[in-house]
Design a protein around this motif. Structure first.
Motif, PDB file in Angstrom:
ATOM      1  N   GLN A  25       9.025   6.705 -41.384  1.00 48.34           N
ATOM      2  CA  GLN A  25      10.369   6.139 -41.468  1.00 48.34           C
ATOM      3  C   GLN A  25      11.305   6.865 -42.432  1.00 48.34           C
ATOM      4  O   GLN A  25      12.519   6.703 -42.351  1.00 48.34           O
ATOM      5  CB  GLN A  25      10.287   4.665 -41.895  1.00 48.34           C
ATOM      6  N   GLY A  26      10.767   7.631 -43.363  1.00 44.55           N
ATOM      7  CA  GLY A  26      11.633   8.235 -44.376  1.00 44.55           C
ATOM      8  C   GLY A  26      11.932   7.233 -45.474  1.00 44.55           C
ATOM      9  O   GLY A  26      11.126   6.333 -45.753  1.00 44.55           O
ATOM     10  N   GLY A  27      13.107   7.348 -46.096  1.00 45.39           N
ATOM     11  CA  GLY A  27      13.458   6.488 -47.219  1.00 45.39           C
ATOM     12  C   GLY A  27      13.505   5.010 -46.853  1.00 45.39           C
ATOM     13  O   GLY A  27      14.149   4.632 -45.874  1.00 45.39           O
ATOM     14  N   MET A  28      12.818   4.183 -47.621  1.00 37.25           N
ATOM     15  CA  MET A  28      12.828   2.733 -47.409  1.00 37.25           C
ATOM     16  C   MET A  28      12.941   2.031 -48.752  1.00 37.25           C
ATOM     17  O   MET A  28      12.426   2.514 -49.769  1.00 37.25           O
ATOM     18  CB  MET A  28      11.542   2.274 -46.699  1.00 37.25           C
ATOM     19  N   ASP A  29      13.629   0.892 -48.746  1.00 36.02           N
ATOM     20  CA  ASP A  29      13.714   0.130 -49.986  1.00 36.02           C
ATOM     21  C   ASP A  29      12.605  -0.929 -50.018  1.00 36.02           C
ATOM     22  O   ASP A  29      11.850  -1.103 -49.059  1.00 36.02           O
ATOM     23  CB  ASP A  29      15.098  -0.503 -50.175  1.00 36.02           C
ATOM     24  N   VAL A  30      12.526  -1.633 -51.134  1.00 39.75           N
ATOM     25  CA  VAL A  30      11.454  -2.605 -51.336  1.00 39.75           C
ATOM     26  C   VAL A  30      11.541  -3.737 -50.316  1.00 39.75           C
ATOM     27  O   VAL A  30      10.519  -4.203 -49.800  1.00 39.75           O
ATOM     28  CB  VAL A  30      11.498  -3.157 -52.777  1.00 39.75           C
ATOM     29  N   GLU A  60      15.319   7.686 -54.807  1.00 37.32           N
ATOM     30  CA  GLU A  60      16.700   8.040 -55.128  1.00 37.32           C
ATOM     31  C   GLU A  60      17.533   6.781 -54.959  1.00 37.32           C
ATOM     32  O   GLU A  60      17.211   5.915 -54.132  1.00 37.32           O
ATOM     33  CB  GLU A  60      17.204   9.151 -54.212  1.00 37.32           C
ATOM     34  N   GLU A  61      18.571   6.659 -55.751  1.00 37.55           N
ATOM     35  CA  GLU A  61      19.399   5.455 -55.686  1.00 37.55           C
ATOM     36  C   GLU A  61      20.512   5.639 -54.666  1.00 37.55           C
ATOM     37  O   GLU A  61      21.173   6.674 -54.634  1.00 37.55           O
ATOM     38  CB  GLU A  61      19.975   5.135 -57.063  1.00 37.55           C
ATOM     39  N   GLU A  62      20.675   4.636 -53.822  1.00 40.99           N
ATOM     40  CA  GLU A  62      21.713   4.659 -52.792  1.00 40.99           C
ATOM     41  C   GLU A  62      22.711   3.558 -53.088  1.00 40.99           C
ATOM     42  O   GLU A  62      22.339   2.387 -53.249  1.00 40.99           O
ATOM     43  CB  GLU A  62      21.094   4.453 -51.409  1.00 40.99           C
ATOM     44  N   THR A  70      20.546   0.605 -54.586  1.00 36.02           N
ATOM     45  CA  THR A  70      19.189   0.301 -54.136  1.00 36.02           C
ATOM     46  C   THR A  70      18.328   1.561 -54.214  1.00 36.02           C
ATOM     47  O   THR A  70      18.781   2.652 -53.885  1.00 36.02           O
ATOM     48  CB  THR A  70      19.208  -0.212 -52.683  1.00 36.02           C
ATOM     49  N   LYS A  71      17.103   1.389 -54.644  1.00 38.06           N
ATOM     50  CA  LYS A  71      16.169   2.510 -54.688  1.00 38.06           C
ATOM     51  C   LYS A  71      15.573   2.742 -53.306  1.00 38.06           C
ATOM     52  O   LYS A  71      15.001   1.830 -52.713  1.00 38.06           O
ATOM     53  CB  LYS A  71      15.033   2.231 -55.685  1.00 38.06           C
ATOM     54  N   LEU A  72      15.733   3.959 -52.796  1.00 43.14           N
ATOM     55  CA  LEU A  72      15.093   4.348 -51.543  1.00 43.14           C
ATOM     56  C   LEU A  72      13.872   5.201 -51.880  1.00 43.14           C
ATOM     57  O   LEU A  72      13.999   6.254 -52.501  1.00 43.14           O
ATOM     58  CB  LEU A  72      16.060   5.133 -50.659  1.00 43.14           C
ATOM     59  N   TRP A  73      12.711   4.745 -51.473  1.00 40.93           N
ATOM     60  CA  TRP A  73      11.465   5.416 -51.804  1.00 40.93           C
ATOM     61  C   TRP A  73      11.086   6.424 -50.724  1.00 40.93           C
ATOM     62  O   TRP A  73      11.196   6.146 -49.532  1.00 40.93           O
ATOM     63  CB  TRP A  73      10.351   4.389 -51.987  1.00 40.93           C
ATOM     64  N   ARG A  74      10.670   7.609 -51.152  1.00 43.89           N
ATOM     65  CA  ARG A  74      10.274   8.678 -50.236  1.00 43.89           C
ATOM     66  C   ARG A  74       8.974   9.314 -50.726  1.00 43.89           C
ATOM     67  O   ARG A  74       8.630   9.223 -51.902  1.00 43.89           O
ATOM     68  CB  ARG A  74      11.358   9.766 -50.159  1.00 43.89           C
TER      69      ARG A  74
END
Length: 220
Positions: A25-30, A60-62, A70-74
């Motif tokens: 999925q790539g970047g996802m938040d909590v 990275e923060e979006e 929001t933090k996007l986790w990769r």
């Protein structure tokens, strides 16, 4: 098995599942991750922080229209070890040895033979499948079996995206650009003359995926 060991195994399984989901999925938040695992945000954060300490994920923060970013986790490149590697160290060693023994021209000839053999295998698998989308889906099956995690997406405008989310030959391709060049030619040959295919995003150029836009010539 002790309760502590059972808990540890469950955590390991969940973290591997998180790694696999982020790969797809790539970047996802909590919040998005919590919905996939039916776990609380706090539990997901604990898993992410543990993976971050191992150097497997980063964030990275979006900015969002309202509220805090929001933090996007990769995944980090270190997470590639959980996915097929295509015997990268051996491949790199063999490529360098072939260059030394046969020169670039000889290496190109060997790659040409490899490409021809792959072409025959792919065409045999795809068979008489008609329709660009159907042929692409067959190609995605082959590539996924080879470790590329491939899928097809319909863009709704007459074009299709062929997406490969993992490159099991990255290290080999880094020292032999002909591998990637030959793959694009392979796809064009397998899909047929009625198809136009163009590579956009490219893992070797820093992209998250290799993405190809595919159109039939009459829809150009």
């Amino acid at each position: 098995m002790s309760r502590d060991q059972t808990k540890k195994d469950a955590s390991t399984s969940t973290r591997k599942a998180i790694i696999n989901l982020l790969k797809h999925q790539g970047g996802m938040d909590v919040v998005a991750l919590s919905s996939q695992f039916a776990l609380s945000g706090m539990a997901i954060r604990q898993h992410l922080n543990a993976l971050k300490e191992e150097g497997l994920v980063t964030f990275e923060e979006e900015a969002r229209p309202m509220g805090r970013p929001t933090k996007l986790w990769r995944l980090t490149p270190a997470a590639d070890r959980f996915f097929p590697s295509g015997y990268s160290e051996l491949s790199v060693s063999l490529i360098n040895s072939m260059k030394e023994a046969f020169g670039n021209e000889g290496l190109d000839k060997l790659l040409s033979v490899r490409n021809k053999n792959m072409q025959e295998q792919y065409l045999q698998y795809i068979g008489d499948t008609s329709g660009v989308k159907e042929r692409l889906e067959k190609l995605a099956e082959i590539r996924t079996n080879e470790g590329y995690m491939a899928e097809v997406k319909d863009q709704g405008d007459g074009s299709l995206l062929f997406i490969e989310k993992h490159c099991p030959i990255c290290e080999a391709a880094a020292v032999c650009t002909g591998l990637c060049k030959n793959e694009l030619h392979l796809f064009k040959t397998v899909l047929g003359d009625q198809v136009h295919i163009e590579r956009g995003e490219y893992i070797m150029a820093g992209g998250r995926n290799c993405i190809y836009t595919v159109r039939e010539h009459h829809s150009l």
